[in-house]
Write a protein that holds these residues in place. Sequence first.
Motif, PDB file in Angstrom:
ATOM      1  N   ALA A  78      -2.545  -0.052   2.133  1.00 38.08           N
ATOM      2  CA  ALA A  78      -3.541   0.552   1.242  1.00 38.08           C
ATOM      3  C   ALA A  78      -3.786   1.998   1.633  1.00 38.08           C
ATOM      4  O   ALA A  78      -3.651   2.362   2.797  1.00 38.08           O
ATOM      5  N   ALA A  79      -4.165   2.808   0.638  1.00 31.45           N
ATOM      6  CA  ALA A  79      -4.552   4.196   0.936  1.00 31.45           C
ATOM      7  C   ALA A  79      -5.707   4.589   0.046  1.00 31.45           C
ATOM      8  O   ALA A  79      -5.861   4.079  -1.066  1.00 31.45           O
ATOM      9  N   CYS A  80      -6.507   5.511   0.542  1.00 27.59           N
ATOM     10  CA  CYS A  80      -7.570   6.095  -0.273  1.00 27.59           C
ATOM     11  C   CYS A  80      -6.909   7.053  -1.254  1.00 27.59           C
ATOM     12  O   CYS A  80      -6.170   7.948  -0.846  1.00 27.59           O
ATOM     13  N   HIS A  81      -7.173   6.869  -2.569  1.00 26.50           N
ATOM     14  CA  HIS A  81      -6.532   7.738  -3.580  1.00 26.50           C
ATOM     15  C   HIS A  81      -7.543   8.669  -4.240  1.00 26.50           C
ATOM     16  O   HIS A  81      -7.212   9.427  -5.129  1.00 26.50           O
ATOM     17  N   GLY A  82      -8.805   8.618  -3.807  1.00 24.56           N
ATOM     18  CA  GLY A  82      -9.806   9.532  -4.329  1.00 24.56           C
ATOM     19  C   GLY A  82     -11.193   8.944  -4.137  1.00 24.56           C
ATOM     20  O   GLY A  82     -11.303   7.755  -3.792  1.00 24.56           O
ATOM     21  N   PRO A  83     -12.254   9.688  -4.310  1.00 23.76           N
ATOM     22  CA  PRO A  83     -12.232  11.144  -4.518  1.00 23.76           C
ATOM     23  C   PRO A  83     -11.978  11.863  -3.198  1.00 23.76           C
ATOM     24  O   PRO A  83     -12.192  11.304  -2.136  1.00 23.76           O
ATOM     25  N   GLY A  84     -11.516  13.115  -3.311  1.00 24.51           N
ATOM     26  CA  GLY A  84     -11.240  13.887  -2.107  1.00 24.51           C
ATOM     27  C   GLY A  84     -10.414  15.117  -2.458  1.00 24.51           C
ATOM     28  O   GLY A  84     -10.258  15.469  -3.634  1.00 24.51           O
ATOM     29  N   LEU A  85      -9.858  15.736  -1.435  1.00 19.29           N
ATOM     30  CA  LEU A  85      -9.034  16.936  -1.626  1.00 19.29           C
ATOM     31  C   LEU A  85      -7.643  16.507  -2.082  1.00 19.29           C
ATOM     32  O   LEU A  85      -7.019  15.654  -1.437  1.00 19.29           O
ATOM     33  N   ALA A  86      -7.156  17.101  -3.183  1.00 19.01           N
ATOM     34  CA  ALA A  86      -5.904  16.637  -3.792  1.00 19.01           C
ATOM     35  C   ALA A  86      -4.742  16.605  -2.794  1.00 19.01           C
ATOM     36  O   ALA A  86      -4.072  15.578  -2.625  1.00 19.01           O
ATOM     37  N   GLY A  87      -4.508  17.720  -2.115  1.00 13.79           N
ATOM     38  CA  GLY A  87      -3.366  17.796  -1.190  1.00 13.79           C
ATOM     39  C   GLY A  87      -3.507  16.826  -0.033  1.00 13.79           C
ATOM     40  O   GLY A  87      -2.520  16.246   0.430  1.00 13.79           O
ATOM     41  N   PRO A 106       2.729  -5.369  -1.260  1.00 15.62           N
ATOM     42  CA  PRO A 106       1.941  -4.635  -2.254  1.00 15.62           C
ATOM     43  C   PRO A 106       1.328  -3.348  -1.702  1.00 15.62           C
ATOM     44  O   PRO A 106       0.947  -3.283  -0.534  1.00 15.62           O
ATOM     45  N   TYR A 107       1.248  -2.345  -2.591  1.00 11.69           N
ATOM     46  CA  TYR A 107       0.485  -1.127  -2.308  1.00 11.69           C
ATOM     47  C   TYR A 107      -0.858  -1.289  -3.013  1.00 11.69           C
ATOM     48  O   TYR A 107      -0.913  -1.807  -4.137  1.00 11.69           O
ATOM     49  N   VAL A 108      -1.945  -0.884  -2.361  1.00 12.56           N
ATOM     50  CA  VAL A 108      -3.277  -1.000  -2.972  1.00 12.56           C
ATOM     51  C   VAL A 108      -3.998   0.334  -2.846  1.00 12.56           C
ATOM     52  O   VAL A 108      -4.153   0.868  -1.742  1.00 12.56           O
ATOM     53  N   GLU A 109      -4.446   0.895  -3.981  1.00 11.97           N
ATOM     54  CA  GLU A 109      -5.209   2.136  -3.919  1.00 11.97           C
ATOM     55  C   GLU A 109      -6.692   1.802  -3.790  1.00 11.97           C
ATOM     56  O   GLU A 109      -7.180   0.820  -4.344  1.00 11.97           O
ATOM     57  N   VAL A 110      -7.397   2.636  -3.025  1.00  9.96           N
ATOM     58  CA  VAL A 110      -8.802   2.350  -2.722  1.00  9.96           C
ATOM     59  C   VAL A 110      -9.677   3.573  -2.977  1.00  9.96           C
ATOM     60  O   VAL A 110      -9.322   4.697  -2.600  1.00  9.96           O
ATOM     61  N   ASN A 111     -10.826   3.324  -3.617  1.00 11.32           N
ATOM     62  CA  ASN A 111     -11.816   4.370  -3.887  1.00 11.32           C
ATOM     63  C   ASN A 111     -12.599   4.657  -2.596  1.00 11.32           C
ATOM     64  O   ASN A 111     -13.148   3.743  -1.977  1.00 11.32           O
ATOM     65  N   HIS A 112     -12.681   5.921  -2.227  1.00  8.25           N
ATOM     66  CA  HIS A 112     -13.312   6.308  -0.956  1.00  8.25           C
ATOM     67  C   HIS A 112     -14.803   5.927  -0.891  1.00  8.25           C
ATOM     68  O   HIS A 112     -15.295   5.479   0.145  1.00  8.25           O
ATOM     69  N   VAL A 113     -15.503   6.097  -2.002  1.00  7.13           N
ATOM     70  CA  VAL A 113     -16.943   5.792  -2.004  1.00  7.13           C
ATOM     71  C   VAL A 113     -17.153   4.285  -1.881  1.00  7.13           C
ATOM     72  O   VAL A 113     -18.006   3.816  -1.120  1.00  7.13           O
ATOM     73  N   GLU A 114     -16.339   3.522  -2.602  1.00  8.14           N
ATOM     74  CA  GLU A 114     -16.418   2.065  -2.499  1.00  8.14           C
ATOM     75  C   GLU A 114     -16.115   1.631  -1.055  1.00  8.14           C
ATOM     76  O   GLU A 114     -16.741   0.712  -0.517  1.00  8.14           O
ATOM     77  N   ARG A 312      -7.371  -9.027  -4.253  1.00 12.06           N
ATOM     78  CA  ARG A 312      -7.712 -10.332  -4.824  1.00 12.06           C
ATOM     79  C   ARG A 312      -8.218 -10.195  -6.252  1.00 12.06           C
ATOM     80  O   ARG A 312      -7.962 -11.047  -7.109  1.00 12.06           O
ATOM     81  N   ALA A 313      -8.938  -9.102  -6.536  1.00 11.96           N
ATOM     82  CA  ALA A 313      -9.521  -8.934  -7.870  1.00 11.96           C
ATOM     83  C   ALA A 313      -8.531  -8.346  -8.877  1.00 11.96           C
ATOM     84  O   ALA A 313      -8.454  -8.790 -10.018  1.00 11.96           O
ATOM     85  N   ASP A 314      -7.769  -7.331  -8.466  1.00 14.11           N
ATOM     86  CA  ASP A 314      -6.946  -6.571  -9.415  1.00 14.11           C
ATOM     87  C   ASP A 314      -5.448  -6.694  -9.185  1.00 14.11           C
ATOM     88  O   ASP A 314      -4.662  -6.205  -9.990  1.00 14.11           O
ATOM     89  N   GLY A 315      -5.033  -7.261  -8.059  1.00 19.74           N
ATOM     90  CA  GLY A 315      -3.597  -7.307  -7.758  1.00 19.74           C
ATOM     91  C   GLY A 315      -3.109  -5.955  -7.244  1.00 19.74           C
ATOM     92  O   GLY A 315      -3.897  -5.022  -7.082  1.00 19.74           O
ATOM     93  N   PRO A 316      -1.793  -5.851  -6.997  1.00 20.76           N
ATOM     94  CA  PRO A 316      -1.236  -4.621  -6.426  1.00 20.76           C
ATOM     95  C   PRO A 316      -1.344  -3.431  -7.382  1.00 20.76           C
ATOM     96  O   PRO A 316      -1.460  -3.608  -8.595  1.00 20.76           O
ATOM     97  N   THR A 317      -1.306  -2.251  -6.817  1.00 17.72           N
ATOM     98  CA  THR A 317      -1.297  -1.015  -7.603  1.00 17.72           C
ATOM     99  C   THR A 317       0.158  -0.610  -7.835  1.00 17.72           C
ATOM    100  O   THR A 317       0.959  -0.647  -6.885  1.00 17.72           O
ATOM    101  N   PRO A 318       0.520  -0.209  -9.069  1.00 17.31           N
ATOM    102  CA  PRO A 318       1.912   0.224  -9.304  1.00 17.31           C
ATOM    103  C   PRO A 318       2.262   1.435  -8.423  1.00 17.31           C
ATOM    104  O   PRO A 318       1.400   2.269  -8.144  1.00 17.31           O
TER     105      PRO A 318
END
Length: 333
Positions: A78-87, A106-114, A312-318
């Motif tokens: 998993a990685a944080c994909h936002g919000p944050g600095l683009a680069g 699976p790859y999973v994107e994660v919201n930083h605030v969440e 578990r809720a959304d499945g993997p991120t493309p």
Amino acid sequence: MRILGIETSCDETAAAVVEDGRHVHSSVVSSQVDLHARFGGVVPEIASRAHVELITAVIAEALVEAGVLEMDDLDAVAACHGPGLAGALLVGVSAAKALALTADVPYVEVNHVEAHLYAAWLEEPDLEPPLAVLIVSGGHTMLVVMEGHGRYRVLGQTVDDAAGEAFDKVARFLGLGYPGGPAIDRLAVEGDPRAIPFPRPMLGDGPDFSFSGLKTAVVNHVRRNPDAAVADVAASFQEAVVDVLVAKLVAGAHEAGASTLVLGGGVAANSRLRTRVVEEAETRGKRVFLPPLALCTDNGAMIAATAWWRLRADGPTPLDAGAQPNLRLPTVA
Ligand code: KG4
Ligand code: ZN
């Protein structure tokens, strides 16, 4: 299920391995504070370059510390994909996708605030919603009701500076260095929080926050009183911020019928804020949950923990999903 979580949204390069959203097997955080300190804040280009240099070693250390010697031992990345600095975000997202592809997991994107909100779940997996959550960091000040996993209602947020940003700006003005929050926290212990009656912005004025006027009040006071003791200024400023944060969190909990208060984000490491929230909760018969200090500021464990719930809720991120610098917290109506 063992998940590798990667965080590179700002100036911390971090990775962690967490099992089943709660057992932290490793958490490695490489802070770039020294690189940015002389500029008095985070320089985005320097942050991205430093992430590129540090990311491989930080991930390797997190894997070795967790005893993950084969990629087969991981179940998702998993990685944080936002919000944050683009680069900065792109470095973590690219690393996570490459590893997920290589390991065929699976790859999973994660919201930083969440993720800041899930730092509390790491320590206390039996928290019972609804929860009144105050997320206070360098980039965010949000009062949120968590009605269930992935179900959030934003009650209020800052109309100008974030709480951490106010700490950083005031500390910079007072010559206390960067990052300012920990510096003010330390100095305030020696000062009198009642020495200067700084304004309590928007107190009793709905669930939103405003800190830019308070910062200006500090600047004006010090310019008019150049001999004021810096510790008194720090303590009085901190007390004003904490007064507002605690009052709004308690009011939010009341409105949401929440019996548990939760803090998250870098400013949740503030010692005065922690003490005051615990006191308020005791007085009102509410439970309070404060993440340990290491999980308040940015880390990979909160990313891996959130990913477990998200998967578990959304499945993997493309794998063609990218970074989203302006990502918002997903909310329910
Ligand atoms: O959550 P975080 O690591 O990064 C963001 O998502 O922004 O928060 C960093 C912020 C900085 O503004 C820093 O000054 C503040 O958290 N901070 C503190 C303390 N420790 C970190 N603010 C007040 N008191 C502290 N002890
Ligand atoms: Zn953060």
